[in-house]
Structure formats: C-alpha cells, structure tokens
Design a protein around this motif. Sequence first.
Motif, PDB file in Angstrom:
ATOM      1  N   ASN A 182      -6.140   0.402  -3.873  1.00  0.00           N
ATOM      2  CA  ASN A 182      -4.803   0.876  -3.522  1.00  0.00           C
ATOM      3  C   ASN A 182      -4.070  -0.026  -2.534  1.00  0.00           C
ATOM      4  OD1 ASN A 182      -5.001   3.179  -5.174  1.00  0.00           O
ATOM      5  ND2 ASN A 182      -6.105   4.289  -3.563  1.00  0.00           N
ATOM      6  N   ILE A 183      -4.720  -0.982  -1.955  1.00  0.00           N
ATOM      7  CA  ILE A 183      -4.058  -1.949  -1.077  1.00  0.00           C
ATOM      8  C   ILE A 183      -4.150  -3.321  -1.750  1.00  0.00           C
ATOM      9  CG2 ILE A 183      -4.033  -3.077   1.163  1.00  0.00           C
ATOM     10  CD1 ILE A 183      -5.178  -0.610   2.412  1.00  0.00           C
ATOM     11  N   ASN A 202      -4.160   6.723   5.701  1.00  0.00           N
ATOM     12  CA  ASN A 202      -5.040   7.551   4.862  1.00  0.00           C
ATOM     13  C   ASN A 202      -5.041   7.071   3.405  1.00  0.00           C
ATOM     14  OD1 ASN A 202      -5.640   9.259   7.088  1.00  0.00           O
ATOM     15  ND2 ASN A 202      -3.726  10.408   6.695  1.00  0.00           N
ATOM     16  N   VAL A 203      -5.288   5.817   3.214  1.00  0.00           N
ATOM     17  CA  VAL A 203      -5.322   5.231   1.881  1.00  0.00           C
ATOM     18  C   VAL A 203      -6.738   5.366   1.346  1.00  0.00           C
ATOM     19  CG1 VAL A 203      -4.967   3.172   0.505  1.00  0.00           C
ATOM     20  CG2 VAL A 203      -3.489   3.628   2.485  1.00  0.00           C
ATOM     21  N   PHE A 231       0.846  -1.190   0.000  1.00  0.00           N
ATOM     22  CA  PHE A 231       0.000   0.000   0.000  1.00  0.00           C
ATOM     23  C   PHE A 231       0.881   1.239   0.000  1.00  0.00           C
ATOM     24  CE2 PHE A 231       0.817  -1.534   4.239  1.00  0.00           C
ATOM     25  CZ  PHE A 231       1.210  -0.422   4.955  1.00  0.00           C
ATOM     26  N   ALA A 239      -5.509   1.020   6.123  1.00  0.00           N
ATOM     27  CA  ALA A 239      -6.137   2.075   5.320  1.00  0.00           C
ATOM     28  C   ALA A 239      -6.439   3.300   6.166  1.00  0.00           C
ATOM     29  CB  ALA A 239      -7.397   1.545   4.664  1.00  0.00           C
ATOM     30  N   LYS A 240      -6.894   3.093   7.391  1.00  0.00           N
ATOM     31  CA  LYS A 240      -7.198   4.224   8.263  1.00  0.00           C
ATOM     32  C   LYS A 240      -5.938   4.926   8.740  1.00  0.00           C
ATOM     33  CE  LYS A 240     -11.532   2.222   9.972  1.00  0.00           C
ATOM     34  NZ  LYS A 240     -12.236   1.693  11.174  1.00  0.00           N
ATOM     35  N   GLU A 266      -6.287  -5.024   6.916  1.00  0.00           N
ATOM     36  CA  GLU A 266      -6.429  -4.145   5.754  1.00  0.00           C
ATOM     37  C   GLU A 266      -7.146  -2.854   6.131  1.00  0.00           C
ATOM     38  OE1 GLU A 266      -8.295  -4.263   1.206  1.00  0.00           O
ATOM     39  OE2 GLU A 266      -8.489  -5.992   2.565  1.00  0.00           O
ATOM     40  N   ASP A 267      -8.195  -2.952   6.915  1.00  0.00           N
ATOM     41  CA  ASP A 267      -8.913  -1.750   7.338  1.00  0.00           C
ATOM     42  C   ASP A 267      -8.054  -0.870   8.235  1.00  0.00           C
ATOM     43  OD1 ASP A 267     -11.089  -2.613   5.924  1.00  0.00           O
ATOM     44  OD2 ASP A 267     -12.063  -3.581   7.647  1.00  0.00           O
ATOM     45  N   ASN A 298      -9.746   4.649  -1.180  1.00  0.00           N
ATOM     46  CA  ASN A 298     -10.201   3.508  -1.974  1.00  0.00           C
ATOM     47  C   ASN A 298      -9.324   2.282  -1.711  1.00  0.00           C
ATOM     48  OD1 ASN A 298     -11.582   1.928  -3.745  1.00  0.00           O
ATOM     49  ND2 ASN A 298     -11.062   3.122  -5.583  1.00  0.00           N
ATOM     50  N   PRO A 299      -9.386   1.714  -0.495  1.00  0.00           N
ATOM     51  CA  PRO A 299      -8.512   0.589  -0.120  1.00  0.00           C
ATOM     52  C   PRO A 299      -8.616  -0.609  -1.057  1.00  0.00           C
ATOM     53  CG  PRO A 299      -9.662   1.458   1.785  1.00  0.00           C
ATOM     54  CD  PRO A 299     -10.292   2.092   0.589  1.00  0.00           C
TER      55      PRO A 299
END
Length: 411
Positions: free
Chosen positions: A123-124, A116-117, A57, A112-113, A108-109, A119-120
């Motif tokens: 983008n992950i 600051n990713v 990511f 992302a938090k 994964e969540d 559209n995870p």
Amino acid sequence: MSMLGRLYRSEFHVDFVGRRRVWYVVSGVLLTICVLSMIVRGFTLGIEFKGGAVFQFPANGGTVEQVKDVLSDSGVDASDSVVQQLETSKQFRVQTPTLSDEETARVEDALAKRFNVANPDENIAVSTVGSSWGSTITNKAIKGLIVFLVLVMIYLSVRFEWKMAVAAMAALIHDLVVTMGIYSLVGFEVTPSTIIAVLTILGFSLYDTVVVFDRVRENTAGMATSSRRTYAEATNDALNETLVRSLNTSLIALIPVASLLFVGAGLLGAGTLKDLALAQFVGIASGTYSSLFFATPLLVDLKRNESEVRALDARVGRARASRARSARAAETGQTSRSVRSRQGADPAGADADVDGPDVHEPGDAVGVASGMRTASAAAAAGHVGVPSAQRRGPRSKPTQPRRSGGKKRSR
C-alpha cells in the motif's frame, strides 16, 4: 457571428505588418514577465531532474501538516519536500530530497505507523531517483534541444533563405520562453513529459511558420518586375490568405489538449497528464500567435533594406503616383465637359451656376461685344439719335388733281 462569417469567407483583412510595433510591444511585455518569473521564482523540478524519493500512500483521514511532522521526526527536511493530497484517490504523494536506503526505510515505516497503513509493502509505493541520473537527463534534454534548433536553422536556410530562418528561430525562442515562463508562474513540475511537450509544440510552431513563409515566397516571386504591391503588402496578404487555415489548425489541436488539461487533470485528477497538457496548450497558442504576429512582421523588418525590396517599393510608389495623376486629369476633364454641357442646354441660365452677380459666362461676353459692334456701325453711318422720319429724307406733297371745266384764276 457576422465578423466570424466574414473571417471564414476571407472577407476580413487584418493589417498584421502595418501594426507590427504593437505586436512587438505585446511580445516584449510577455517575454519580460516570463523571464522575470524564471529568474525570481525558478522552476519546480520533478524528481527525474533533481533526484529524490517519492512516497504515495493512503491518507486515512490524515492532513498535510501531519505528513510534514512525520518527515521532520524521521530526519528529513520538510521544507525541501513536496506534499500533495490527491483528492480523487484519497492518497498522499510525498516527494523528498535524495535519501539513502536506510533513510527511505525509516520514512516508510514512520508513515505506515502514523497513518495506519495496513501491509505497507503493498500500500505504500516508493520510488527513488539518484541525483546523478537526474542531472544526466537534464543535460541530455538540453543537448537534444540545441541539436533540434540547429537542424531546423539549416533546413530553413536551404529551403527558403537565411532571413526567414532567423525569423522562424526567433519565433521558436519566443514560444519556448513563453511556455517555460508560464510553467514557472503556475508552479507545475518540470518532468520528462514537459520536455516531450515542448519539443512537440516547437514542431507545431515551425509548421505554422513554414506555411506562412511558403505563401510569402509565392506572393513575392515576381517582385523584380512587379509594381502592384510592396513587399510588406504582399507579406501581409500572405498572412491573411493563411489566417483561416492557421486558426482552424490551432483550434483543432487545442480542443483535445484543453480536454486533457481542464477535464483530465483538473476534474478527474490525473496529475500525470497536466505536465504534458499545460506545455502543449500554452505552446500551441503561443506558436499560432508568433507565426502571425511576430515571425512574419520580423521578416519584413529584416528584408526592408534589401536593394530588390527598396526598388520594388519605389516602383510601386511611382506607379501609384502616375495612376493618381491620371485619375485627377480624368476628373478635371469630366468636370469641364459637364460645364460646357450645362451651358449648351440652357444658355440663358448660364449665370445661375456662378456665384456673384458680376461674373459672366463666355457666351455673355460674346453677346455684349456683338451689341457694341452694331452700335458703333450705326453711329458711323450718322444715324445715331436721328428720328426715323428724318432719316428717310423730305417727303413730296401729293399732287392735287385738276378739276375739269374750271376757270383760271387771275393773278
């Protein structure tokens, strides 16, 4: 540059076989270091072999410590995870142990938090491999390697002889241990690309060894009747005859591999290439070394006790001893002829070439003996010490001429 020129003109002769104990020591030290590293440090297995999950990511200004904190908060053992920051793409690559579907979604969540990713889902990148699949790949790789080595052993035994096959297999194991030991020391991940590269370099090492062994067989084909050189000398000549070819082949193969390793993986950051490039680079270099400095000298040691080899060495020794005696005899005869020539050219100065005043040449002795025989003959004739006037006897007085018309003198 002069040494390189002599090397490529085949004017540079290296005693590979005569110094084989030195090469054995070098190989022994290198193998010991590699084995100890594999035992103590072990290997960094890729996800394909041990299973797990991989998250990649955008970094977005984050740090490696922050990633480890997120993993710990999500219930993942951070000490058993590998976090890499890819400088060229400004991304993180996180490899964790095997996770369930719920644990994978939770990590994964959290990532992302925290970073600051947006559209995870896009983008992950998440990829998971089960531990059973990884163990299956490992077992298949080991079986494939064993089958490869057995087939190579059979082929070399039929194509050449079993001792050459043993020497070639020893060189293969040498290259395998060195390559895997370097992997352990460097800490690169062992991936399927690594296995492919190892099989490739084993084939390259075999190719180089077979080329040398083929020349050895040509040089020793008539050893049952030959007396020019020993088996070790013929083998060493075969190495020198194929030296330039081996170096050229290795150099041409190393240049593109070095580009992949140092330019592609090092400068451009193509991490997927380094596993393949490192194994190939180390394997090609080790294969060239083992073919020249390990396999062929080992073959000489394996064959040195054969009856044909011992008979050949004995014939060569006798022939050389005979030639040495002939050379010494010729040199002695030439020296004698030179001395007689000098005496004939300057008899009076014959003593000038001899040290010491009391030593005479044979010509002087003949002259002395001749003088002694002359003196003895003169003494026997009674003329020794007698003046020349007496040796001719008494001389008569000259008769006085009478005067004409003279008177007789009375008595």
